[in-house]
Design an enzyme around this catalytic site. Sequence first.
Site, short mmCIF file in Angstrom:
data_model
loop_
_atom_site.label_atom_id
_atom_site.label_comp_id
_atom_site.label_asym_id
_atom_site.label_seq_id
_atom_site.Cartn_x
_atom_site.Cartn_y
_atom_site.Cartn_z
N SER A 168 29.76 46.32 34.55
CA SER A 168 29.13 46.05 36.44
C SER A 168 28.90 47.05 37.55
CB SER A 168 28.85 44.84 36.56
OG SER A 168 28.71 43.57 35.58
N LYS A 216 33.31 43.49 44.95
CA LYS A 216 33.09 44.97 44.21
C LYS A 216 31.39 45.00 44.34
CE LYS A 216 32.21 45.23 40.51
NZ LYS A 216 32.54 45.83 38.96
N LYS A 234 22.19 42.03 36.51
CA LYS A 234 23.00 41.81 37.37
C LYS A 234 23.50 40.92 38.58
CE LYS A 234 27.72 39.97 35.74
NZ LYS A 234 28.51 40.83 35.62
#
Length: 298
Positions: free
Chosen positions: A102, A247, A178
Amino acid sequence: MVQSSQRIELGFVGIGRMGLPMTGRLIAAGHTVHVWDIASDRMDAAAKAGAKAAKHAAEVADRAEIVFLCLTDGAAVEEVVFGSDGIALAHGPEKVVVDLSSIHPDGTRSIAARLKAANGMAWIDAPVSGGPKGAAEGTLAVMAGGQEVEIERIRPYVLAMGQRLTRMGDVGAGQTTKLCNQIIAACSMVVMAEATRLAVNAGIDATRLPEALAGGFADSIPLQLFVPRMAKGVYEPQIGPVSIILKDLDMIADVARTNGTPLPMAGLAAQMFRLLKAARGSQADVLEVYKLSEPRRS
C-alpha cells in the site's frame, strides 16, 4: 483455492506477516516461487514452505515471469525496484511486477513508468484488504490498477491468494481504491472503540455486541472480529501497528488535498490514532485506540 492450469515461475519479494502466507498459498497451488527478503529468518521460513531462495530482488525477477511485492511502504518499494541488485536490473520484457504493498498512487505511477523505461517490465498496483488472517485463509480482496490484459494474465495467480480481484482502472487506481478502504476501516475502528466503551461504562457485556447486532445495519466483519478483542483487551497477535494506519491516513490527506476532497471523519480518525501513537508508541496495535477512553483510576 483457485488452481491455475498453467504453471509458471513466480517471484515474491517481502516475506512478512502477509507475504509468507501468500507465498505458501502459491506453493500449495503447485507453483514454483522464488523469494527474497532482507531478513534471513523470513527467507528460512519461506524455504521451509518450499520456496526457492534468491540472493537478491534482481535474481527473483530474472527467474520469474510474474514478481509479487509485499513491502511496508513506498521507500521500500523504491529500494527493491531501483536499488543495488534491484528489479530494474533484471531482464524485463514480457514480465510483470504486481505490487501488493500500500503506497501513494503518485509514487506508484512514477515507479511504474521508470521501470518500464529501464527494462520493459509492466506494473500492476494490487493492494490487498483482509490482513494476515485473510492472507492465511486465501480470502483477501485485491483491488488493481493496470492494463486489462496484464490483470487478466495475473488473475489465476492472485486468486490462489485471495477471493476477489477487481480492476479499478489504470496504474494507480488500485492504490487509490485501497485509500478508500482505509478511510472506512480507520473510521470504523474509532467508532467501534466508542461503542465498546459505552457498553462497558453502562455495565453491559460488550463482548456480546457482535451477537446482538448480527444481521442489522451496524453489523460488519470488523465488528464481529474487533469488538470482542477490544472488550477483552486482546491485542496479540496484532491487527497492525498504528504506524501503518497513520501512513495510509497521511497518504489519504495528501491525495485529498490535490483533488479538493473534504475529509472530516478521516481527519478525526487520524488524530485519534496520532494520540494513540503518542501515548503508546508507533508499534501499538490499532485496536488499542479503545484504551484512549479508559477511565482514570483514583
